[in-house]
Design an enzyme around this catalytic site. Structure first.
Site, PDB file in Angstrom:
ATOM      1  N   ASP A 479       0.822  -1.210   0.000  1.00  0.00           N
ATOM      2  CA  ASP A 479       0.000   0.000   0.000  1.00  0.00           C
ATOM      3  C   ASP A 479       0.861   1.266   0.000  1.00  0.00           C
ATOM      4  OD1 ASP A 479      -2.414   1.371  -0.035  1.00  0.00           O
ATOM      5  OD2 ASP A 479      -3.255   0.247   1.637  1.00  0.00           O
ATOM      6  N   ASP A 549     -10.657   1.972  -3.352  1.00  0.00           N
ATOM      7  CA  ASP A 549     -11.193   1.747  -2.014  1.00  0.00           C
ATOM      8  C   ASP A 549     -12.719   1.791  -2.002  1.00  0.00           C
ATOM      9  OD1 ASP A 549      -8.807   1.312  -0.771  1.00  0.00           O
ATOM     10  OD2 ASP A 549      -8.615   3.317   0.088  1.00  0.00           O
TER      11      ASP A 549
END
Length: 725
Positions: A479, A549
């Site tokens: 990430d 997301d």
């Protein structure tokens, strides 16, 4: 031969599977662009160079007598700044005298039966000898800046790549201020510019606008390719559609600050540049040092945006993604993030695994919150050791328990970040990006590590290597949850501080490269708050990227449609989440257009829902080859239709197809007929569910009546067809 040189006329012709690219060496030594488009058998198009003469405001070429030529109006193969061409320039070098006049001329060329790798950077691969490369050597005779231009064409695909390498062959320092990867000059402005814009949780929305006089551009200066814009642009002829019309696609294999610029000049001609964003960029070249620009991928087709996308998909599947996971069924994973966020321990994760295993899930991924003393997002990034207060018995014990349930195990990392509240920051506060006497701007309560530094990369590699090598880990989610501010490095001198942005990207590539080589069997999935770094550079190291997301199925339609403009469907990280806006069926249908997985607490599913999940996973296994290898068709765009959107996969041999339609808003009238694409018109196809047989011609021309299948908000239908005799 894919690359030809007419020595008498000094013309280069590069042919791909269905396109031609032509440029010439002018008498002055300048490289002039002639043509890029559909395949041509001939190449002498120098007659196109006559663009008129405009007097003293359009200067003659220095060192060349002849009023039929001016650098201000001629199509340039790699435009330079400060010597008569007033349009946007691909190259600008500030020489040791302090001026920025730049002028490169042809010296020599080579035709190579290979694809040179770019040192320290991702690029298309050619492991089977399917390409040829033209290397053009040019020189600025005043400053001794040598510029090599590289063009690679592939025999199996209508695609070409370009990049440039600048070498200081003088005995004095020079500074690169603009060094783009590709320059394209067109003789018209009759194009629409198609690009992908967005923000966090709303990435890559397709937009288009006609080119107009002046400069129009998309770019990032965030230190990553970003949620806001993607390093992709297409120029399509007015009126071109998904399946018809001329389209030029350009995509940069780069994960940092980029700029794609188009300028329409006074002659209604268009110049397109793609490369590193020159804002906040300067690269200092000492004598004998070289700089390599990232690689740009260029696609031409006269069969519309859909075919452009399919060419990019095939190219990246064959020549960019290398992971052993590229050509096999990806594991169906369940991620802990939306199921628990930071609130988990070893027992809760094992409980997830226990329930997920019953439904056929292959892997449990433990997301953020397992390391240091992390309880929320305000600490411990950089401290990559297990929090045994949360995971009692340690990581090995947890993995053994998860494996005992029949699931593989994956783990989350954010290697490029550091928390102010961390052991690493307390020991090395100078290891984050910072500038003297200025307070750092936190984002998500974290700073960014200085990835330009080898000692920083070595520390992070050692910490992560210990965990990955000592435990049975099958998957890593990598990430990157903020952008770069206060961009400075403690180890670089003042005159090199504007190199930090690019050096940061090179440092990240170096670290990723070390991991994929050390752990070749781990499935790496890239992420940046979802799709903030969804680019071809990241795909070189990881075969899939978390698409967004935003896991709402209706919102995902726009995001996934836009992503498909350039990137293969098998690279889309897509999960079924606990979002009640749509049915579980629709969430599954949308996630099937991607890697497929789950982002929910399996303990909270009803028995009926668990049965449905089990069937979804069975369908994924049944259709994964079609999704991964099939040609993708965008049938109805969610940005152009208020009612529904639809897409289709067709196997390469045209023996199988699958169409999905999703209702976004209930229409005033429910009558809906959808035509398919890409089938063999003479082949007969059977609807797997109903048994009805249709010819390919009927499905593509008369279409399917979906009136009783798509009628309420959030409903969806998938139709699967197989060829029959």
């Amino acid at each position: 031969m894919a690359i030809l040189f007419d020595a008498e006329k000094k013309i280069f012709k590069l042919d791909t599977a269905s396109s031609s690219y032509v440029f010439a060496v002018h008498d002055s030594g300048r490289l002039l662009h002639l043509y890029y488009g559909a395949y041509l058998p001939d190449c002498d198009m120098r007659y196109l160079l006559d663009r008129g003469y405009f007097g003293s405001f359009t200067p003659d070429a220095a060192g060349y007598v002849g009023k039929e030529f001016s650098p201000d109006t001629q199509p340039s193969e790699y435009s330079c700044n400060g010597t008569g061409d007033f349009r946007i320039s691909a190259l600008q070098i500030r020489n040791a005298d302090g001026n920025i006049a730049t002028d490169i001329r042809y010296v020599s060329h080579r035709i190579l039966n290979e694809k040179p790798a770019l040192p320290g950077m991702p690029s298309l691969r050619d492991e089977n000898g399917d390409s040829e490369t033209l290397e053009i050597t040019t020189l600025d005779q005043t400053t001794n800046a040598e510029v090599k231009l590289y063009y690679t064409v592939y025999n199996d695909l209508p695609v070409m790549t370009r990049h440039a390498v600048v070498t200081n062959t003088s005995d004095r320092t020079m500074e690169l201020e603009r060094v783009f990867s590709a320059c394209l000059d067109f003789n018209t402005m009759d194009y629409d510019m198609v690009h992908l814009y967005g923000k966090w949780a709303k990435e890559r929305t397709v937009t288009e606008r006609p080119l107009c006089h002046g400069i129009q551009s998309i770019q990032s200066k965030r230190g990553s390719s970003s949620h806001n814009h993607n390093p992709f642009v297409a120029l399509k002829a007015h009126g071109a559609t998904e399946e018809n019309g001329e389209v030029y696609g350009v995509n940069l294999i780069y994960s940092g600050n980029f700029s794609i610029e188009a300028e329409v000049d006074c002659l209604n001609a268009t110049r397109l540049l793609a490369g590193i964003n020159p804002t906040d960029f300067t690269w200092r070249l000492e004598p004998n040092e070289s700089f390599t620009a990232p690689e740009a991928v260029m696609v031409y087709t006269d069969r519309g945006l859909g075919e452009m996308s399919r060419i990019f998909h095939r190219t990246y599947m064959k020549h960019l993604i290398k992971s052993p996971w590229r050509d096999v069924e990806r594991p169906v994973l369940i991620n802990s993030w939306e199921a628990a966020y930071f609130d988990f321990d070893d027992n809760k994760l094992v409980a997830f695994a226990h329930e997920a295993a019953k439904m056929g899930v292959d892997m449990l991924v433990m997301d953020d919150g397992w390391f240091g003393h992390r309880k929320n997002d305000d600490s411990s990034l950089g401290d990559w050791y297990v929090n045994e207060k949360k995971l009692k018995g340690g990581l090995s014990s947890l993995i053994e328990r998860v494996n005992a349930e029949g699931l593989k195990f994956g783990i989350w990392y954010e290697p490029e970040m550091i928390s102010p509240d961390s052991d690493l920051y307390r020991a090395h506060p100078d290891w984050c990006l910072h500038v003297p006497n200025r307070e750092n701007s936190p984002a998500r309560l974290q700073y960014v590590l200085d990835m330009t530094r080898k000692d920083v990369r070595d520390n992070i590699f050692a910490q992560m290597y210990k965990v990955l090598s000592e435990n049975k880990i099958d998957y890593v989610k990598w990430d990157f949850n903020r952008n770069l501010t206060e961009v400075g490095s403690a180890l670089l001198p003042p005159e090199r501080q504007k190199e930090v942005m690019h050096r940061f990207v090179l440092g990240t590539y170096d670290l990723m490269d070390r991991f994929v080589k050390a752990f070749p069997n781990i499935l790496f999935e890239n992420c940046s708050g979802g799709g903030g770094r969804f680019d071809a550079g990241m795909l070189y190291y990881s075969p899939q990227i978390w698409c967004s997301d935003n896991t709402d199925a209706i919102e995902r339609l726009t995001i996934q449609f836009g992503t498909s403009m350039c990137y293969p469907i098998s690279s889309f990280g897509a999960h079924v989440a606990a979002r009640p806006r749509t049915s579980l069926k629709t969430r599954g249908n949308v996630a099937m257009c991607g890697t497929f997985g789950y982002e929910l607490d399996p303990r909270k599913l009803t028995d009926d829902e668990k049965a449905e999940v089990k069937q979804q996973i069975a369908d994924y296994r049944k259709y994964h080859c079609l999704v991964r290898e099939g040609d993708f068709y965008r049938l109805v765009s969610p940005t152009e239709n208020d009612f529904y959107c639809a897409w289709e996969f067709v196997s390469p041999d045209k023996q199988e197809a699958m169409m999905t339609a999703v209702v976004m808003r209930q229409p005033e009238t429910r009558y809906c007929v959808q035509r398919l694409r890409g089938l063999d018109p003479k082949t007969y196809y059977q609807d797997e569910e109903t048994g009805t047989v249709y010819s390919g011609a009927m499905l593509m021309n008369a279409g399917l009546n979906l009136t009783r299948d798509v009628y309420e908000d959030g409903t969806s239908v998938t139709k699967h067809f197989k060829a029959v005799k």
